[in-house]
Design a protein around this motif. Structure first.
Motif, mmCIF file in Angstrom:
data_model
loop_
_atom_site.group_PDB
_atom_site.id
_atom_site.type_symbol
_atom_site.label_atom_id
_atom_site.label_comp_id
_atom_site.label_asym_id
_atom_site.label_seq_id
_atom_site.Cartn_x
_atom_site.Cartn_y
_atom_site.Cartn_z
ATOM 1 N N ASP A 12 -26.644 66.739 -13.355
ATOM 2 C CA ASP A 12 -27.533 65.795 -12.671
ATOM 3 C C ASP A 12 -28.206 64.828 -13.639
ATOM 4 N N HIS A 13 -28.038 65.036 -14.944
ATOM 5 C CA HIS A 13 -28.549 64.097 -15.944
ATOM 6 C C HIS A 13 -27.494 63.071 -16.364
ATOM 7 N N LEU A 14 -26.275 63.221 -15.901
ATOM 8 C CA LEU A 14 -25.202 62.335 -16.349
ATOM 9 C C LEU A 14 -25.267 60.980 -15.660
ATOM 10 N N PRO A 15 -24.974 59.903 -16.388
ATOM 11 C CA PRO A 15 -24.776 58.609 -15.731
ATOM 12 C C PRO A 15 -23.396 58.596 -15.068
ATOM 13 N N ASP A 16 -23.070 57.511 -14.413
ATOM 14 C CA ASP A 16 -21.746 57.363 -13.827
ATOM 15 C C ASP A 16 -20.754 57.092 -14.954
ATOM 16 N N LEU A 17 -19.933 58.062 -15.279
ATOM 17 C CA LEU A 17 -19.025 57.940 -16.420
ATOM 18 C C LEU A 17 -17.955 56.882 -16.208
ATOM 19 N N ARG A 18 -17.735 56.471 -14.975
ATOM 20 C CA ARG A 18 -16.731 55.430 -14.716
ATOM 21 C C ARG A 18 -17.100 54.113 -15.383
ATOM 22 N N LEU A 130 -27.010 58.160 -27.510
ATOM 23 C CA LEU A 130 -27.173 59.317 -26.643
ATOM 24 C C LEU A 130 -27.620 58.784 -25.282
ATOM 25 N N ILE A 131 -26.829 59.052 -24.250
ATOM 26 C CA ILE A 131 -27.027 58.393 -22.959
ATOM 27 C C ILE A 131 -27.118 59.429 -21.851
ATOM 28 N N ASP A 132 -28.121 59.277 -20.997
ATOM 29 C CA ASP A 132 -28.151 60.040 -19.753
ATOM 30 C C ASP A 132 -28.496 59.102 -18.599
ATOM 31 N N ARG A 133 -28.814 59.644 -17.455
ATOM 32 C CA ARG A 133 -29.010 58.820 -16.263
ATOM 33 C C ARG A 133 -30.181 57.859 -16.395
ATOM 34 N N HIS A 134 -31.174 58.220 -17.207
ATOM 35 C CA HIS A 134 -32.391 57.410 -17.296
ATOM 36 C C HIS A 134 -32.658 56.816 -18.675
ATOM 37 N N ASN A 135 -31.888 57.204 -19.681
ATOM 38 C CA ASN A 135 -32.230 56.821 -21.047
ATOM 39 C C ASN A 135 -31.008 56.501 -21.897
ATOM 40 N N GLU A 136 -31.243 55.656 -22.897
ATOM 41 C CA GLU A 136 -30.287 55.412 -23.965
ATOM 42 C C GLU A 136 -31.063 55.505 -25.275
ATOM 43 N N VAL A 137 -30.605 56.355 -26.188
ATOM 44 C CA VAL A 137 -31.314 56.628 -27.430
ATOM 45 C C VAL A 137 -30.402 56.304 -28.606
ATOM 46 N N PHE A 138 -30.957 55.632 -29.622
ATOM 47 C CA PHE A 138 -30.215 55.399 -30.852
ATOM 48 C C PHE A 138 -31.193 55.303 -32.015
ATOM 49 N N LEU A 139 -30.675 55.435 -33.232
ATOM 50 C CA LEU A 139 -31.498 55.381 -34.438
ATOM 51 C C LEU A 139 -31.176 54.138 -35.241
ATOM 52 N N LYS A 140 -32.165 53.668 -35.994
ATOM 53 C CA LYS A 140 -31.951 52.530 -36.876
ATOM 54 C C LYS A 140 -32.594 52.783 -38.242
ATOM 55 N N ALA A 141 -31.881 52.334 -39.275
ATOM 56 C CA ALA A 141 -32.412 52.306 -40.639
ATOM 57 C C ALA A 141 -33.153 50.992 -40.831
#
Length: 215
Positions: A12-18, A130-141
């Motif tokens: 239920d945390h997954l986005p639409d993978l299509r 890192l992606i779920d239904r409500h969030n997109e997470v990434f790191l930066k230097a």
């Protein structure tokens, strides 16, 4: 090259993978995530795991459908996700996306967020999301980065991963900053928003977690 990795987190945390099924995308399943991919008619190119989270019937289904299956003992030094991510990083793709890595156990969540640091530490050009239904997470230097406004991800937060992030500057945001020192534990940069189509953020020291979210 794009590599999409699906772990076994709550579906239920997954986005639409299509939305992520580009022609040049390689799909990787991790433990129960392999079963979730197959149930969505996505056949992974390779699968990793000890498969202690699937039933014997589900494992038989996985073994029948997946050509390259890398099985590991449950007692090991790395998580299944780390093993899969290390394999993906060795391919030097342009983008790696992690799905099924949030929800459920908090120890897995924190471990998965920290796995994003590997290409940042080694100056590898691969971008990991890192992606779920409500969030997109990434790191930066440290550096200067452009960021585009997206209607489906209204909120943008900046969280230090290191003890300090130095000279953080935000331009084009509802709450701008100029050369601010942000310490680990600060909530100063939570829930910001872009006020124009594009903005920039920059900093000179530390590692920054960037989180794009919607309610």
């Amino acid at each position: 090259m794009i590599i999409n990795i699906l772990a076994g987190g709550p579906v239920d945390h997954l986005p639409d993978l299509r939305h992520y099924m580009e022609d040049n995308a390689i799909w990787v399943g991790v433990d129960r995530g392999v079963f979730h991919l197959l149930k969505r008619n996505i056949k992974p190119d390779i699968a990793f795991g000890d498969f202690d989270s699937v039933s014997p019937e589900e494992l038989l289904f996985i073994e029948t459908e997946v050509a390259e299956l890398k099985r590991f003992q449950p007692i090991k030094d790395e998580t299944d996700m780390e093993l899969a991510l290390n394999w993906a990083l060795a391919k030097k793709p342009k983008i790696i996306r992690l799905f099924g890595a949030t929800g459920g156990r908090l120890d897995h969540l924190f471990a998965n967020v920290q796995l994003l640091i590997n290409p940042v530490k080694t100056n590898q050009s691969t971008d990991i999301f890192l992606i779920d239904r409500h969030n997109e997470v990434f790191l930066k230097a440290p550096g200067t980065y452009k960021i585009k406004k997206q209607a489906d991800e209204k909120y943008i937060s900046f969280v230090p991963l290191t003890l300090d992030v130095t000279n953080l500057t935000l331009e084009g945001f509802k709450y701008p900053l100029k050369n601010r020192h942000i310490s680990l534990g600060s909530t100063l940069c939570i829930s910001n928003e872009l006020i124009s189509d594009n903005g920039t953020f920059s900093f000179s020291e530390g590692i920054l977690i960037v989180i794009r979210s919607h309610d």
